[in-house]
Write a protein that holds these residues in place. Structure first.
Motif, mmCIF file in Angstrom:
data_model
loop_
_atom_site.group_PDB
_atom_site.id
_atom_site.type_symbol
_atom_site.label_atom_id
_atom_site.label_comp_id
_atom_site.label_asym_id
_atom_site.label_seq_id
_atom_site.Cartn_x
_atom_site.Cartn_y
_atom_site.Cartn_z
ATOM 1 N N PHE A 271 0.682 -1.125 -0.046
ATOM 2 C CA PHE A 271 0.059 -0.130 0.086
ATOM 3 C C PHE A 271 0.919 1.230 0.152
ATOM 4 O O PHE A 271 0.422 2.270 -0.711
ATOM 5 C CB PHE A 271 -1.026 0.035 0.979
ATOM 6 N N ALA A 275 0.888 4.774 -2.388
ATOM 7 C CA ALA A 275 0.975 5.941 -1.732
ATOM 8 C C ALA A 275 2.114 6.888 -1.925
ATOM 9 O O ALA A 275 1.975 8.037 -2.144
ATOM 10 C CB ALA A 275 0.758 5.697 -0.091
ATOM 11 N N THR A 326 -0.398 1.622 6.851
ATOM 12 C CA THR A 326 -0.067 1.767 5.494
ATOM 13 C C THR A 326 -1.260 1.778 4.784
ATOM 14 O O THR A 326 -1.567 2.552 3.643
ATOM 15 C CB THR A 326 0.755 0.658 4.973
ATOM 16 N N TYR A 327 -2.429 1.153 4.937
ATOM 17 C CA TYR A 327 -3.828 1.216 4.204
ATOM 18 C C TYR A 327 -4.330 2.693 4.504
ATOM 19 O O TYR A 327 -4.871 3.145 3.726
ATOM 20 C CB TYR A 327 -4.715 0.261 4.632
ATOM 21 N N TYR A 330 -2.399 5.009 2.567
ATOM 22 C CA TYR A 330 -3.067 4.800 1.059
ATOM 23 C C TYR A 330 -4.366 5.370 0.786
ATOM 24 O O TYR A 330 -4.706 6.198 -0.050
ATOM 25 C CB TYR A 330 -3.050 3.499 0.731
ATOM 26 N N SER A 331 -5.263 5.441 1.659
ATOM 27 C CA SER A 331 -6.524 5.839 1.670
ATOM 28 C C SER A 331 -6.654 7.327 1.552
ATOM 29 O O SER A 331 -7.453 8.102 0.766
ATOM 30 C CB SER A 331 -7.697 5.342 2.789
ATOM 31 N N THR A 334 -3.837 8.234 -1.894
ATOM 32 C CA THR A 334 -4.129 7.765 -3.090
ATOM 33 C C THR A 334 -5.667 7.431 -3.650
ATOM 34 O O THR A 334 -6.016 7.825 -4.783
ATOM 35 C CB THR A 334 -3.266 6.738 -3.393
ATOM 36 N N LYS A 335 -6.264 6.630 -2.583
ATOM 37 C CA LYS A 335 -7.466 6.043 -3.002
ATOM 38 C C LYS A 335 -8.456 7.174 -3.289
ATOM 39 O O LYS A 335 -9.233 6.824 -4.251
ATOM 40 C CB LYS A 335 -8.020 5.057 -1.760
#
Length: 338
Positions: A271, A275, A326-327, A330-331, A334-335
């Motif tokens: 992730f 990111a 890390t999620y 990333y959210s 990037t997400k």
């Protein structure tokens, strides 16, 4: 398939220079460390190369996870800077689908690193320790010609001449309350049998003297072993038995957990790859390498702390904490944009 091949080709272009650079630097560090041993023991070029080969699994273990993770980030960052990720995204490949492309290779790499760290490093560590122990014993065994009062284990020893590990006109004497033993030999060779030093005596006589009798034996060859016991508490058979032995005693737990957590670092950091790798070059600067280095330092500090304090529990605590963190990153980065 073409996009997948293209992504892997870009990854290889990034990975090889980084890995070779880190491998070279780490090799220099290990070679300097090996060379420093010459202040204690004497080693030739072949033995130096042998010790270096024993260090190769460690060098691979320390360099590959970092090289692969940074290479993944640089690959996506490079595609972002050249607006290629925008084109790839327009074909329907969002960040998660790109992660799915890299997942198989990352998973296989983590498995290979576990095999190297948990399987090979204990074996090479044992071989290195055994080799150094033998060389130190040889260094301590420094018999000089025509000098009295020298010892080989329990034996008093006297030699007329010496050429490296070959000795001429050797006399050995040992005594206790009931029996005196006297051995002479025309020549002798210092031999190393799996870490145990021994004298191979050639063409001589052995006398066993007690209060009642004297016995003489003529021999062609005779081995006299060093009676000093080895300091090694464990004889290596295979990696499974090695870890089973030490973990059952509560030893080397931090090494075992650190090996595994470092091996899976690229896998649980995917992730972070998207990111850090995804950015808009028109509005943002490329901070991929700096962010990657910061993430690596944080992960290694986290794993070192957890392996020292929660031991085997770190095998699930560290991946869970890192994956969640890390999620979330990333959210936020990037997400919501891609």
């Amino acid at each position: 398939m073409k996009i997948k091949s293209y992504l892997y080709s870009q990854l290889s272009l990034s990975f090889l220079p980084i890995f070779l650079g880190l491998y070279f630097i780490t090799s220099i560090i290990f070679l300097v460390k090996i060379a420093s041993l010459t202040s204690v023991i004497t080693i030739d070029a072949y033995e130096l190369f042998k010790l270096y080969l024993y260090s190769v699994p460690k060098i691979i273990f320390f360099t590959v996870p970092i090289s692969f993770f940074i290479s993944l980030v640089i690959t996506l960052a490079k595609l972002s800077s050249e607006y290629e990720l925008i084109v790839i995204t327009s074909f329907g490949l969002n960040p998660l689908k790109i992660l799915k492309i890299f997942f198989p290779a990352t998973f296989l790499l983590s498995i290979a690193l576990i095999i190297v760290s948990v399987g090979l490093i204990p074996k090479t560590n044992y071989l290195t320790e055994s080799f150094l122990e033998v060389k130190k014993k040889e260094a301590n065994f420094n018999i000089k010609a025509s000098e009295f009062g020298q010892k080989f284990g329990d034996w008093l020893i006297y030699i007329d001449a010496k050429d490296d590990k070959k000795y001429e006109k050797v006399k050995l004497f040992k005594t206790d309350n009931k029996l005196d033993q006297f051995i002479i030999a025309q020549s002798a060779v210092l031999d190393n049998k799996e870490g145990n030093l021994s004298f191979k005596l050639i063409d001589g006589k052995a006398f066993y003297i007690s209060h009642e009798e004297l016995n003489q034996i003529n021999y062609r060859t005779m081995d006299i072993n060093d009676s000093i016991t080895s300091k090694k508490k464990y004889t290596f058979t295979n990696s499974y038995d090695y870890w089973n032995y030490y973990l059952s005693k509560g030893q080397d737990i931090d090494d075992f957990t650190f090996y595994i957590l470092t091996s899976i670092f690229p896998l649980i950091s995917l992730f972070l790859v998207v990111a850090f790798g995804y950015y808009n070059p028109r509005y943002e600067k490329n901070r991929a390498i700096a962010l990657s280095l910061i993430a690596i330092v944080i992960y290694y500090i986290l794993t070192k702390y957890l392996t020292k304090n929660v031991l085997l529990h770190s095998l699930y605590i560290a991946p869970i904490l890192w994956s969640i963190g890390t999620y979330i990153l990333y959210s936020k980065l990037t997400k919501k944009l891609y």
